[in-house]
Write a protein that holds these residues in place. Structure first.
Motif, PDB file in Angstrom:
ATOM      1  N   UNK A 135       0.833  -1.207   0.000  1.00 25.92           N
ATOM      2  CA  UNK A 135       0.000   0.000   0.000  1.00 25.92           C
ATOM      3  C   UNK A 135       0.868   1.258   0.000  1.00 25.92           C
ATOM      4  N   UNK A 136       1.918   1.254   0.800  1.00 28.00           N
ATOM      5  CA  UNK A 136       2.817   2.407   0.844  1.00 28.00           C
ATOM      6  C   UNK A 136       3.524   2.595  -0.492  1.00 28.00           C
ATOM      7  N   UNK A 137       3.971   1.504  -1.077  1.00 28.55           N
ATOM      8  CA  UNK A 137       4.666   1.591  -2.364  1.00 28.55           C
ATOM      9  C   UNK A 137       3.734   2.054  -3.482  1.00 28.55           C
ATOM     10  N   UNK A 138       2.485   1.625  -3.448  1.00 31.66           N
ATOM     11  CA  UNK A 138       1.530   2.081  -4.458  1.00 31.66           C
ATOM     12  C   UNK A 138       1.273   3.580  -4.312  1.00 31.66           C
ATOM     13  N   UNK A 139       1.140   4.044  -3.068  1.00 34.92           N
ATOM     14  CA  UNK A 139       0.973   5.483  -2.843  1.00 34.92           C
ATOM     15  C   UNK A 139       2.191   6.249  -3.349  1.00 34.92           C
ATOM     16  N   UNK A 140       3.376   5.698  -3.101  1.00 31.78           N
ATOM     17  CA  UNK A 140       4.606   6.360  -3.538  1.00 31.78           C
ATOM     18  C   UNK A 140       4.652   6.430  -5.064  1.00 31.78           C
ATOM     19  N   UNK A 141       4.273   5.353  -5.714  1.00 33.54           N
ATOM     20  CA  UNK A 141       4.274   5.317  -7.171  1.00 33.54           C
ATOM     21  C   UNK A 141       3.342   6.391  -7.744  1.00 33.54           C
ATOM     22  N   UNK A 142       2.165   6.534  -7.159  1.00 33.39           N
ATOM     23  CA  UNK A 142       1.226   7.550  -7.631  1.00 33.39           C
ATOM     24  C   UNK A 142       1.751   8.961  -7.384  1.00 33.39           C
ATOM     25  N   UNK A 143       2.394   9.174  -6.239  1.00 29.42           N
ATOM     26  CA  UNK A 143       2.980  10.486  -5.955  1.00 29.42           C
ATOM     27  C   UNK A 143       4.100  10.788  -6.945  1.00 29.42           C
TER      28      UNK A 143
END
Length: 160
Positions: A135-143
């Motif tokens: 979840x954190x990595x997906x948020x980072x990817x979107x940012x």
């Protein structure tokens, strides 16, 4: 409160990220409204759905870790909001307005990426469930994608 463990540090940073994402919903709306061009408005309006998804993922992390979703403010985020409020009053030229809007957006995305990098590192060190890191990595990817869109706009403007 004194922080004495990586878990306490993770909890605090997660609460700061949660607060930042909730603030970002309003910030992006304000930046879209302040933009002079449709292109810049679209950059921020298009990221709203991602931000809602990011908030949902953070709430999933709270649930997995059996934590109550809670926000913790950050002087950095409050400063960014104050910066946005100041520029809206001061900048009248359309090209400068778009430039300032994009710059504030980029600062925001970089802040978000930094928080996420710290949380990913801590989640891995603490051995949290894989879903937390994902979840954190997906948020980072979107940012990161949002930041790249803003950078592309600046590069295009520089060439034009």
């Amino acid at each position: 409160m004194s922080i004495t463990s990586k878990r306490e540090l993770f909890d605090r940073e997660l609460q700061k990220l949660y607060h930042a994402e909730i603030e970002i919903l309003d910030l992006h709306g304000d930046l879209a409204d302040a933009a002079a061009s449709d292109e810049v408005r679209t950059i921020f309006a298009g990221h709203e759905g991602d931000t809602v998804d990011q908030i949902d993922r953070i709430e999933e992390i709270f649930a997995v870790l059996d934590m109550e979703p809670r926000e913790q403010g950050s002087p950095i985020m409050e400063g960014l909001i104050a910066e946005k409020d100041q520029f809206v009053v001061e900048v009248e030229d359309d090209d400068l307005r778009d430039l300032d809007v994009i710059n504030i957006g980029m600062i925001n995305e970089r802040l978000e990426i930094t928080l996420l990098d710290r949380l990913i590192l801590l989640a891995n060190e603490l051995g949290f469930p894989e879903s937390t890191t994902m979840n954190l990595e997906e948020n980072r990817s979107e940012a990161q994608t949002a930041l790249e869109r803003m950078q592309e706009f600046l590069e295009y403007q520089h060439v034009s």
